[in-house]
Design a protein around this motif. Sequence first.
Motif, mmCIF file in Angstrom:
data_model
loop_
_atom_site.group_PDB
_atom_site.id
_atom_site.type_symbol
_atom_site.label_atom_id
_atom_site.label_comp_id
_atom_site.label_asym_id
_atom_site.label_seq_id
_atom_site.Cartn_x
_atom_site.Cartn_y
_atom_site.Cartn_z
ATOM 1 N N SER A 106 155.055 93.116 -67.378
ATOM 2 C CA SER A 106 156.286 93.114 -66.594
ATOM 3 C C SER A 106 156.053 94.058 -65.426
ATOM 4 O O SER A 106 155.257 95.008 -65.518
ATOM 5 N N TYR A 107 156.725 93.812 -64.343
ATOM 6 C CA TYR A 107 156.467 94.567 -63.115
ATOM 7 C C TYR A 107 156.699 96.048 -63.350
ATOM 8 O O TYR A 107 157.747 96.457 -63.849
ATOM 9 N N ASN A 108 155.720 96.863 -62.986
ATOM 10 C CA ASN A 108 155.864 98.309 -63.066
ATOM 11 C C ASN A 108 154.991 98.924 -61.980
ATOM 12 O O ASN A 108 153.817 98.535 -61.822
ATOM 13 N N GLU A 109 155.544 99.858 -61.229
ATOM 14 C CA GLU A 109 154.787 100.463 -60.129
ATOM 15 C C GLU A 109 153.547 101.205 -60.623
ATOM 16 O O GLU A 109 152.626 101.467 -59.846
ATOM 17 N N HIS A 110 153.501 101.518 -61.907
ATOM 18 C CA HIS A 110 152.325 102.173 -62.483
ATOM 19 C C HIS A 110 151.061 101.363 -62.217
ATOM 20 O O HIS A 110 149.981 101.932 -61.986
ATOM 21 N N TYR A 111 151.183 100.033 -62.213
ATOM 22 C CA TYR A 111 150.005 99.181 -62.030
ATOM 23 C C TYR A 111 149.437 99.269 -60.619
ATOM 24 O O TYR A 111 148.298 98.868 -60.387
ATOM 25 N N ASP A 112 150.224 99.776 -59.669
ATOM 26 C CA ASP A 112 149.719 99.927 -58.305
ATOM 27 C C ASP A 112 148.704 101.052 -58.193
ATOM 28 O O ASP A 112 148.028 101.190 -57.170
ATOM 29 N N ASN A 113 148.597 101.874 -59.221
ATOM 30 C CA ASN A 113 147.587 102.938 -59.226
ATOM 31 C C ASN A 113 146.196 102.413 -59.568
ATOM 32 O O ASN A 113 145.212 103.136 -59.396
ATOM 33 N N TYR A 114 146.124 101.181 -60.061
ATOM 34 C CA TYR A 114 144.847 100.576 -60.437
ATOM 35 C C TYR A 114 144.477 99.552 -59.374
ATOM 36 O O TYR A 114 144.933 98.412 -59.396
ATOM 37 N N MET A 115 143.652 99.991 -58.436
ATOM 38 C CA MET A 115 143.284 99.161 -57.293
ATOM 39 C C MET A 115 141.805 98.790 -57.407
ATOM 40 O O MET A 115 140.958 99.635 -57.718
ATOM 41 N N TYR A 116 141.526 97.526 -57.126
ATOM 42 C CA TYR A 116 140.168 97.021 -57.300
ATOM 43 C C TYR A 116 139.730 96.212 -56.090
ATOM 44 O O TYR A 116 140.544 95.553 -55.427
ATOM 45 N N ALA A 117 138.456 96.262 -55.827
ATOM 46 C CA ALA A 117 137.825 95.356 -54.865
ATOM 47 C C ALA A 117 136.985 94.357 -55.652
ATOM 48 O O ALA A 117 136.260 94.743 -56.574
ATOM 49 N N LEU A 118 137.123 93.083 -55.300
ATOM 50 C CA LEU A 118 136.309 92.057 -55.946
ATOM 51 C C LEU A 118 134.920 92.066 -55.301
ATOM 52 O O LEU A 118 134.766 91.728 -54.132
ATOM 53 N N ILE A 119 133.948 92.483 -56.058
ATOM 54 C CA ILE A 119 132.587 92.618 -55.543
ATOM 55 C C ILE A 119 131.808 91.320 -55.692
ATOM 56 O O ILE A 119 131.093 90.895 -54.789
ATOM 57 N N LYS A 120 131.975 90.666 -56.832
ATOM 58 C CA LYS A 120 131.132 89.503 -57.110
ATOM 59 C C LYS A 120 131.751 88.665 -58.213
ATOM 60 O O LYS A 120 132.415 89.186 -59.111
ATOM 61 N N LEU A 121 131.572 87.368 -58.116
ATOM 62 C CA LEU A 121 131.935 86.439 -59.185
ATOM 63 C C LEU A 121 130.671 85.723 -59.641
ATOM 64 O O LEU A 121 129.998 85.069 -58.846
ATOM 65 N N SER A 122 130.337 85.864 -60.916
ATOM 66 C CA SER A 122 129.174 85.179 -61.493
ATOM 67 C C SER A 122 129.653 84.093 -62.446
ATOM 68 O O SER A 122 130.514 84.344 -63.291
ATOM 69 N N LYS A 123 129.094 82.889 -62.302
ATOM 70 C CA LYS A 123 129.499 81.746 -63.118
ATOM 71 C C LYS A 123 128.306 81.245 -63.923
ATOM 72 O O LYS A 123 127.198 81.116 -63.389
ATOM 73 N N PHE A 124 128.558 80.943 -65.172
ATOM 74 C CA PHE A 124 127.495 80.451 -66.048
ATOM 75 C C PHE A 124 127.991 79.243 -66.840
ATOM 76 O O PHE A 124 129.134 79.215 -67.287
ATOM 77 N N LYS A 125 127.113 78.259 -66.992
ATOM 78 C CA LYS A 125 127.397 77.140 -67.873
ATOM 79 C C LYS A 125 127.035 77.524 -69.300
ATOM 80 O O LYS A 125 125.917 77.969 -69.572
ATOM 81 N N VAL A 126 127.995 77.349 -70.187
ATOM 82 C CA VAL A 126 127.737 77.631 -71.600
ATOM 83 C C VAL A 126 127.424 76.300 -72.265
ATOM 84 O O VAL A 126 128.326 75.522 -72.617
ATOM 85 N N THR A 127 126.162 76.032 -72.384
ATOM 86 C CA THR A 127 125.714 74.742 -72.871
ATOM 87 C C THR A 127 124.525 74.962 -73.808
ATOM 88 O O THR A 127 124.256 76.088 -74.220
ATOM 89 N N GLU A 128 123.811 73.904 -74.139
ATOM 90 C CA GLU A 128 122.703 74.014 -75.084
ATOM 91 C C GLU A 128 121.685 75.050 -74.608
ATOM 92 O O GLU A 128 121.274 75.040 -73.448
ATOM 93 N N GLY A 129 121.315 75.941 -75.487
ATOM 94 C CA GLY A 129 120.353 76.976 -75.159
ATOM 95 C C GLY A 129 120.952 78.285 -74.687
ATOM 96 O O GLY A 129 120.247 79.296 -74.593
ATOM 97 N N PHE A 130 122.239 78.273 -74.366
ATOM 98 C CA PHE A 130 122.888 79.506 -73.919
ATOM 99 C C PHE A 130 122.879 80.520 -75.066
ATOM 100 O O PHE A 130 123.204 80.176 -76.213
ATOM 101 N N PRO A 131 122.515 81.791 -74.789
ATOM 102 C CA PRO A 131 122.443 82.780 -75.873
ATOM 103 C C PRO A 131 123.823 83.190 -76.372
ATOM 104 O O PRO A 131 124.510 84.006 -75.747
#
Length: 309
Positions: A250-275
């Motif tokens: 629920s909305y709370n100004e407390h969450y504005d203290n946690y600020m993030y920059a998105l550095i990278k998005l890594s995507k992986f296929k989870v298929t045969e052979g994936f550990p």
Amino acid sequence: MTSQEIKEKFEKIHTPSTYLRVSDNHPLDLYIGLDETNNKTLRFNGQYIAQRVIGNNILQIRQVKTGKGNSILFSYSQPSSDSIFLNFCEDMVNSTMNETQDTGYTALVNRFNLWKKMFSSSHSLLGEMEIRGLIGELLFLKQFAIPHFGQHKALEGWTGPEKTHKDFSFDDEWYEIKTQQESNAPVTISSIEQLDGDSLGHLYVYQLEKMSPDFNALTLNSLVKQIGSEFKYESDSDLFFAKLYQAGYSYNEHYDNYMYALIKLSKFKVTEGFPRIMSSMLPKGVSNVQYTLSLSNLDKFKENENNDL
């Protein structure tokens, strides 16, 4: 108009039932001031047919007749922490810059209903790990699920808040969303079921770098507000906020203290052979296993990467 400018206007008002016009350049008769009980208030004066608008214990609503028409007053009843209300006023003012006196009332009411959903639930605060996890799911919803499947199907496929085994599932494919703070940090798989399954799966890992509070970065509140304001249908908006409620938000100004920059998005296929460890591999008597993945060893399962917000 910024929340700081609105704050400065409020600071000029010291007497109950006193209001200042928001701006001479705004098309609506919008005012900020103090109501008769000294609560900070946003007020709209106009000629309109009043609708039934219900407030809550934080954002209160009154509608009154005046000598020149009607007024609707949005009053904030928790003066000990008014930054949320300042943000509310900023959004209400800026989102109606292209309205007219004929359309302004409906636009303000619709915008208020969005904000009311953000303020309506009461939860204990999420921890930092939970904040990052929810940001990751919201980024996936915004960047991938909604553009690919449309708003309603994307929301229907979002099952992470329901504590199911997968965060998202669409047709015959599923998606598990994780976050990490450092590029070489291992990713924790907290249960067998998260990466188990015969159908094609995907693992999306968002690297989020924590920033200082004065940095203009991504916050949980800003992401919720951005996504929540884009739904075409109220039913989808209701579903979105119901999912957030299930996730403990629920909305709370407390969450504005946690600020993030998105550095990278890594995507992986989870298929045969994936550990991964699957339920079929567990010996009898073992009911749950938690393990970690080293992303540097998953190069052959990588999909295209995208760093855009």
